[in-house]
Design a protein around this motif. Structure first.
Motif, PDB file in Angstrom:
ATOM      1  N   VAL A 124      23.783 -97.110   3.127  1.00 29.80           N
ATOM      2  CA  VAL A 124      22.447 -97.115   2.523  1.00 29.80           C
ATOM      3  C   VAL A 124      21.568 -96.055   3.179  1.00 29.80           C
ATOM      4  N   LYS A 125      21.657 -95.940   4.490  1.00 26.02           N
ATOM      5  CA  LYS A 125      20.878 -94.935   5.216  1.00 26.02           C
ATOM      6  C   LYS A 125      21.241 -93.530   4.742  1.00 26.02           C
ATOM      7  N   ASP A 126      22.532 -93.276   4.562  1.00 21.19           N
ATOM      8  CA  ASP A 126      22.976 -91.964   4.078  1.00 21.19           C
ATOM      9  C   ASP A 126      22.473 -91.694   2.665  1.00 21.19           C
ATOM     10  N   LEU A 127      22.517 -92.706   1.800  1.00 17.58           N
ATOM     11  CA  LEU A 127      22.040 -92.531   0.428  1.00 17.58           C
ATOM     12  C   LEU A 127      20.551 -92.230   0.390  1.00 17.58           C
ATOM     13  N   VAL A 128      19.780 -92.940   1.198  1.00 17.45           N
ATOM     14  CA  VAL A 128      18.337 -92.717   1.247  1.00 17.45           C
ATOM     15  C   VAL A 128      18.057 -91.312   1.749  1.00 17.45           C
ATOM     16  N   SER A 129      18.797 -90.887   2.751  1.00 16.79           N
ATOM     17  CA  SER A 129      18.616 -89.546   3.292  1.00 16.79           C
ATOM     18  C   SER A 129      18.921 -88.490   2.226  1.00 16.79           C
ATOM     19  N   GLU A 130      20.019 -88.690   1.483  1.00 15.45           N
ATOM     20  CA  GLU A 130      20.368 -87.738   0.427  1.00 15.45           C
ATOM     21  C   GLU A 130      19.283 -87.671  -0.636  1.00 15.45           C
ATOM     22  N   LYS A 131      18.734 -88.826  -1.009  1.00 17.41           N
ATOM     23  CA  LYS A 131      17.667 -88.858  -2.015  1.00 17.41           C
ATOM     24  C   LYS A 131      16.439 -88.113  -1.512  1.00 17.41           C
ATOM     25  N   LYS A 132      16.101 -88.342  -0.246  1.00 16.23           N
ATOM     26  CA  LYS A 132      14.920 -87.703   0.335  1.00 16.23           C
ATOM     27  C   LYS A 132      15.068 -86.184   0.312  1.00 16.23           C
ATOM     28  N   TYR A 133      16.218 -85.689   0.732  1.00 14.53           N
ATOM     29  CA  TYR A 133      16.429 -84.241   0.751  1.00 14.53           C
ATOM     30  C   TYR A 133      16.498 -83.658  -0.651  1.00 14.53           C
ATOM     31  N   LYS A 134      17.046 -84.413  -1.582  1.00 19.84           N
ATOM     32  CA  LYS A 134      17.104 -83.926  -2.965  1.00 19.84           C
ATOM     33  C   LYS A 134      15.695 -83.811  -3.543  1.00 19.84           C
ATOM     34  N   ILE A 135      14.843 -84.789  -3.279  1.00 15.71           N
ATOM     35  CA  ILE A 135      13.458 -84.749  -3.757  1.00 15.71           C
ATOM     36  C   ILE A 135      12.731 -83.555  -3.145  1.00 15.71           C
ATOM     37  N   GLN A 136      12.916 -83.323  -1.843  1.00 18.26           N
ATOM     38  CA  GLN A 136      12.288 -82.171  -1.195  1.00 18.26           C
ATOM     39  C   GLN A 136      12.798 -80.863  -1.790  1.00 18.26           C
ATOM     40  N   TYR A 137      14.084 -80.791  -2.074  1.00 20.09           N
ATOM     41  CA  TYR A 137      14.658 -79.585  -2.661  1.00 20.09           C
ATOM     42  C   TYR A 137      14.064 -79.328  -4.050  1.00 20.09           C
ATOM     43  N   GLU A 138      13.940 -80.382  -4.849  1.00 20.50           N
ATOM     44  CA  GLU A 138      13.377 -80.231  -6.192  1.00 20.50           C
ATOM     45  C   GLU A 138      11.934 -79.733  -6.128  1.00 20.50           C
ATOM     46  N   LYS A 139      11.174 -80.205  -5.155  1.00 25.09           N
ATOM     47  CA  LYS A 139       9.785 -79.752  -5.005  1.00 25.09           C
ATOM     48  C   LYS A 139       9.738 -78.283  -4.583  1.00 25.09           C
ATOM     49  N   MET A 140      10.610 -77.883  -3.664  1.00 24.09           N
ATOM     50  CA  MET A 140      10.608 -76.515  -3.153  1.00 24.09           C
ATOM     51  C   MET A 140      11.165 -75.521  -4.180  1.00 24.09           C
ATOM     52  N   LYS A 141      12.057 -75.980  -5.035  1.00 31.01           N
ATOM     53  CA  LYS A 141      12.728 -75.108  -5.984  1.00 31.01           C
ATOM     54  C   LYS A 141      11.732 -74.425  -6.937  1.00 31.01           C
ATOM     55  N   ASP A 142      10.687 -75.143  -7.333  1.00 30.19           N
ATOM     56  CA  ASP A 142       9.719 -74.599  -8.280  1.00 30.19           C
ATOM     57  C   ASP A 142       8.699 -73.675  -7.627  1.00 30.19           C
ATOM     58  N   LYS A 143       8.632 -73.650  -6.319  1.00 32.05           N
ATOM     59  CA  LYS A 143       7.624 -72.842  -5.626  1.00 32.05           C
ATOM     60  C   LYS A 143       8.015 -71.374  -5.531  1.00 32.05           C
ATOM     61  N   TYR A 144       9.292 -71.108  -5.570  1.00 32.43           N
ATOM     62  CA  TYR A 144       9.747 -69.730  -5.363  1.00 32.43           C
ATOM     63  C   TYR A 144      10.440 -69.208  -6.618  1.00 32.43           C
ATOM     64  N   THR A 145      10.203 -67.947  -6.888  1.00 35.68           N
ATOM     65  CA  THR A 145      10.823 -67.292  -8.029  1.00 35.68           C
ATOM     66  C   THR A 145      11.836 -66.282  -7.512  1.00 35.68           C
ATOM     67  N   PRO A 146      13.074 -66.391  -7.939  1.00 33.01           N
ATOM     68  CA  PRO A 146      14.069 -65.425  -7.478  1.00 33.01           C
ATOM     69  C   PRO A 146      13.779 -64.046  -8.064  1.00 33.01           C
ATOM     70  N   VAL A 147      13.851 -63.038  -7.241  1.00 26.90           N
ATOM     71  CA  VAL A 147      13.608 -61.662  -7.662  1.00 26.90           C
ATOM     72  C   VAL A 147      14.901 -60.877  -7.449  1.00 26.90           C
ATOM     73  N   PRO A 148      15.374 -60.213  -8.496  1.00 29.00           N
ATOM     74  CA  PRO A 148      16.610 -59.438  -8.308  1.00 29.00           C
ATOM     75  C   PRO A 148      16.392 -58.278  -7.364  1.00 29.00           C
ATOM     76  N   ASP A 149      17.397 -57.987  -6.581  1.00 23.24           N
ATOM     77  CA  ASP A 149      17.340 -56.894  -5.629  1.00 23.24           C
ATOM     78  C   ASP A 149      17.408 -55.564  -6.380  1.00 23.24           C
ATOM     79  N   THR A 150      16.463 -54.670  -6.097  1.00 18.04           N
ATOM     80  CA  THR A 150      16.457 -53.370  -6.800  1.00 18.04           C
ATOM     81  C   THR A 150      16.734 -52.218  -5.858  1.00 18.04           C
TER      82      THR A 150
END
Length: 68
Positions: free
Chosen positions: A42-68
């Motif tokens: 249960v502790k591992d599952l909660v930890s995975e959920k927490k990190y997934k939620i943080q990742y989803e929040k951070m994912k929208d903050k940055y826009t990938p820019v192709p290397d030129t």
């Protein structure tokens, strides 16, 4: 009668682990019981959920820019 025998066996296992822990303080029961294994899972599952939620929040903050 079967219930009493099973209870006695469980109590004996509990006392064995308790005694081993007292004699060797660095020894941990680990996954010796179903309850401890479940708690770790249960502790591992909660930890995975927490990190997934943080990742989803951070994912929208940055826009990938192709290397030129």
């Amino acid at each position: 009668l079967l219930r009493a025998k099973r209870g006695q066996k469980l109590q004996s296992q509990y006392l064995y682990v308790e005694l081993a822990t007292k004699e060797r303080p660095h020894h941990h029961a680990g996954n010796q019981t179903k309850a401890l294994k479940h708690a770790k899972d249960v502790k591992d599952l909660v930890s995975e959920k927490k990190y997934k939620i943080q990742y989803e929040k951070m994912k929208d903050k940055y826009t990938p820019v192709p290397d030129t």
